[in-house]
Design a protein around this motif. Structure first.
Motif, PDB file in Angstrom:
ATOM      1  N   ALA A   1       0.809  -1.030  -0.068  1.00  0.00           N
ATOM      2  CA  ALA A   1      -0.057   0.074  -0.083  1.00  0.00           C
ATOM      3  C   ALA A   1       0.776   1.100  -0.204  1.00  0.00           C
ATOM      4  O   ALA A   1       0.338   2.206  -0.519  1.00  0.00           O
ATOM      5  N   ASN A   2       1.978   1.223   0.499  1.00  0.00           N
ATOM      6  CA  ASN A   2       2.968   2.361   0.658  1.00  0.00           C
ATOM      7  C   ASN A   2       4.434   2.118   0.025  1.00  0.00           C
ATOM      8  O   ASN A   2       5.260   3.088   0.077  1.00  0.00           O
ATOM      9  N   THR A   3       4.356   1.129  -0.872  1.00  0.00           N
ATOM     10  CA  THR A   3       5.821   0.581  -1.135  1.00  0.00           C
ATOM     11  C   THR A   3       5.976   1.668  -2.353  1.00  0.00           C
ATOM     12  O   THR A   3       5.464   2.160  -3.167  1.00  0.00           O
ATOM     13  N   GLY A   4       7.208   2.217  -2.136  1.00  0.00           N
ATOM     14  CA  GLY A   4       7.766   3.410  -2.935  1.00  0.00           C
ATOM     15  C   GLY A   4       7.575   4.708  -2.831  1.00  0.00           C
ATOM     16  O   GLY A   4       7.879   5.593  -3.412  1.00  0.00           O
ATOM     17  N   TYR A   5       6.739   4.989  -1.510  1.00  0.00           N
ATOM     18  CA  TYR A   5       6.129   6.237  -1.165  1.00  0.00           C
ATOM     19  C   TYR A   5       7.664   7.488  -1.090  1.00  0.00           C
ATOM     20  O   TYR A   5       7.248   8.485  -1.605  1.00  0.00           O
ATOM     21  N   SER A   6       8.673   7.045  -0.850  1.00  0.00           N
ATOM     22  CA  SER A   6       9.692   7.792  -0.484  1.00  0.00           C
ATOM     23  C   SER A   6      10.501   8.085  -1.809  1.00  0.00           C
ATOM     24  O   SER A   6      11.387   8.794  -1.945  1.00  0.00           O
ATOM     25  N   ASP A   7      10.034   7.229  -2.976  1.00  0.00           N
ATOM     26  CA  ASP A   7      10.946   7.170  -4.263  1.00  0.00           C
ATOM     27  C   ASP A   7      12.416   7.218  -4.007  1.00  0.00           C
ATOM     28  O   ASP A   7      13.354   7.888  -4.449  1.00  0.00           O
ATOM     29  N   GLY A   8      12.887   6.262  -2.926  1.00  0.00           N
ATOM     30  CA  GLY A   8      14.140   6.009  -2.829  1.00  0.00           C
ATOM     31  C   GLY A   8      14.863   6.849  -1.880  1.00  0.00           C
ATOM     32  O   GLY A   8      16.410   6.688  -1.482  1.00  0.00           O
ATOM     33  N   ARG A   9      14.030   8.029  -1.302  1.00  0.00           N
ATOM     34  CA  ARG A   9      14.837   8.899  -0.368  1.00  0.00           C
ATOM     35  C   ARG A   9      15.205   8.000   0.784  1.00  0.00           C
ATOM     36  O   ARG A   9      16.296   8.677   1.477  1.00  0.00           O
ATOM     37  N   GLN A  10      14.520   7.380   1.349  1.00  0.00           N
ATOM     38  CA  GLN A  10      14.699   6.679   2.597  1.00  0.00           C
ATOM     39  C   GLN A  10      15.917   5.967   2.509  1.00  0.00           C
ATOM     40  O   GLN A  10      16.768   5.912   3.357  1.00  0.00           O
ATOM     41  N   THR A  11      16.086   5.194   1.410  1.00  0.00           N
ATOM     42  CA  THR A  11      17.241   4.317   1.197  1.00  0.00           C
ATOM     43  C   THR A  11      18.693   5.276   1.197  1.00  0.00           C
ATOM     44  O   THR A  11      19.481   4.811   1.665  1.00  0.00           O
ATOM     45  N   ALA A  12      18.492   6.227   0.507  1.00  0.00           N
ATOM     46  CA  ALA A  12      19.616   7.260   0.367  1.00  0.00           C
ATOM     47  C   ALA A  12      19.938   7.748   1.513  1.00  0.00           C
ATOM     48  O   ALA A  12      21.343   7.780   1.856  1.00  0.00           O
TER      49      ALA A  12
END
Length: 542
Positions: free
Chosen positions: A341-352
């Motif tokens: 349901a929220n997969t990808g919401y940060s557009d990679g910002r959290q992992t960076a």
């Protein structure tokens, strides 16, 4: 399926993101908002009274970015005589610097005038008075069996505290002064983190506790009381906090009951009023009604460190340092292959941000250990959720790159612990009572999801202290992209316990000529030890 999608038809639920669920619920259930009905969190905050002696600097209220707005669809600001309104549900949290920052949060059943907190060095001398921030939530009837619910949450930010000090506090409002002798029994206390040795402090031993998947139950309360007996410096909650949305099955009959939060905060107050309760987000903590990202409710109820990649859209992502341990909280809803349901919401910002922050912490002088906690499991073998392949793909390489020492998860309602792993393979077997050198052997992953909700099953027998049953392998699976279950045969499932439990971790600085150590113990609801092991690192040079 385990995604909270209250009131959304089953044929739509599996295809809807959290933002789409929010829009659906708003369109069907929300009444038109008036200008008066939109309150932005922090708008009611007033300036703090001046005070310099107790807090070691000018006392002030929180002035950072406001959380997402809370939407009110009915008048929730009617007041009653403050003398008849008792605060409840107190819970503490550190700010970004536990040496100097503490956040005090609580709840009142009705709106009150001029809420505040008093703070001092003695219970009879609460000389500093700080105004509180008001955050209000309205939940309409999401079922014919439920009433509309208005909830009023209050928050005070204490900055410029002194390291290693004990403080006393009381919460109040007009008509309810915590300094009044009649309320003396409600005075709370907390202690700031000690100054780190490189700043002139002394290396200290301390304990923290951890679990996930708590809810409201007799077992959850029993775990809370046992945790209090460990005298922890803080507690980590790995998500699925209260289960106001209990089933999360995506059926039209699902019911979201906001009142469960009142029960939860009342249950937890006996511990959280004195032990900082550091939470992150699980899949049951995505509450679609309040905000498009599902985290509006969490932003209203909690005040957590605001140093993650985006404290508004991701309040459960942050870090802090206590003594010789760096703690990082993550939101695995952002990457999950199982619950999307929220997969990808940060557009990679959290992992960076994770990559950058782990690097910063590993370079911090005086820091020995890195502990990361989040909800979805990197490694578990239960029949319910098992492991999430996205966690392994996205974050395990970063854990290895920066030398993470311990990872704590929830999601699976059991206790399970791996050997020391290099990637997904066993680097060293770590039996009960064993020791892992995280720089040489790899990372130990712990599932501590037995906080209080109904328990799950393993595909093989339990194996824990006093009841060891070692197996060469376990048949399990992990989730891969497309919500597919990928079967796997694993050799890393070292300890399994189907029961209510929690972790207690003692951080031990290096003695002269010795090595720093994390002494990790798992305790059952009755206090019996079910597992223990150590994590060590080489002594620092210089």
């Amino acid at each position: 399926m385990d995604t909270p999608r209250v009131g959304i038809p089953e044929h739509l639920a599996d295809r809807m993101t959290m933002a789409e669920q929010h829009a659906y619920l708003r369109a069907r259930l929300a009444r038109p908002l008036t200008r008066r009905g939109v309150l932005r969190a922090g708008a009611v905050t007033a300036g703090a009274a001046a005070g310099t002696g107790v807090l070691g600097g000018a006392a002030r209220a929180y002035t950072g970015p406001a959380p997402a707005p809370a939407l009110l669809d009915s008048p929730a600001t009617s007041r009653v005589d403050g003398r008849h309104v008792a605060p409840f549900g107190r819970h503490l949290a550190f700010g970004a610097d536990p040496r100097t920052q503490m956040r005090i949060s609580w709840q009142v059943p009705f709106a009150v005038k001029r809420p505040y907190v008093r703070v001092g060095h003695a219970p009879w001398d609460l000389g500093v008075k700080l105004d509180a921030e008001v955050r209000t939530l309205h939940t309409p009837p999401l079922s014919k069996k439920l009433p509309a619910v208005d909830q009023v949450y209050l928050h005070a930010a204490l900055d410029n505290l002194r390291p290693g000090r004990t403080y006393y506090y009381g919460v109040g409002h007009d008509g309810h002064d915590p300094a009044d002798p009649r309320h003396f029994a409600r005075i709370g206390t907390f202690r700031t983190a000690p100054e780190r040795p490189e700043k002139g402090g002394k290396a200290e031993r301390f304990t923290f506790t951890a679990f996930g998947d708590q809810g409201v139950s007799y077992q959850a309360l029993a775990n809370d009381q046992l945790i209090l007996g460990q005298n922890p410096a803080f507690h980590l909650h790995a998500g699925d906090i209260c289960y106001a949305d209990d089933s999360g099955a995506g059926k039209p009959t699902d019911v979201y009951d906001a009142r469960v939060w009142d029960q939860f905060l009342s249950q937890t107050e006996s511990v959280a009023a004195s032990v900082p309760w550091m939470v992150t987000t699980g899949n049951h903590d995505m509450e679609a009604w309040y905000s498009p990202d599902g985290y509006g409710g969490q932003s209203a109820r909690w005040s957590l460190p605001r140093n993650g990649f985006d404290p508004v859209s991701a309040p459960g992502v942050y870090s802090f340092v206590y003594g010789n341990v760096g703690i990082v909280a993550l939101d695995a809803n952002d990457i999950s292959y199982e619950i999307t349901a929220n997969t990808g919401y940060s557009d990679g910002r959290q992992t960076a941000w994770l990559d950058r922050r782990l690097g910063e912490l590993r370079r911090t002088r005086g820091l020995d250990f890195l502990v990361v906690f989040f909800h979805h499991c990197a490694f578990s073998t239960t029949k319910a959720h098992a492991s999430d392949g996205a966690v392994r793909e996205e974050w395990l390489p970063l854990f290895e790159k920066h030398g993470v020492d311990l990872v704590i998860n929830g999601h699976n309602h059991v206790y399970e612990r791996t050997d020391a792993l290099r990637g997904t393979r066993v680097g060293r077997e770590v039996p009960i009572g064993g020791t892992a050198d995280s720089t040489r052997d790899g990372i130990v992953y712990v599932t501590a999801g037995g906080a209080g909700k109904s328990l799950y099953d393993f595909p093989v027998p339990d194996s824990y202290e006093g009841h060891v049953r070692d197996l060469e392998s376990v048949e399990s699976y992990f989730w891969e992209e497309g919500r597919a279950k990928h079967p796997e045969t694993v050799e890393w499932s070292r300890v399994r316990y189907t029961g209510f439990s929690f972790l207690a971790v003692e951080a031990e600085p290096a003695a002269r000529g010795g090595r720093p150590r994390l002494r990790v113990t798992a305790l059952a609801e009755n206090g019996a030890r079910i597992d223990h092991f150590d994590v060590v690192r080489p002594a620092r040079r210089g």
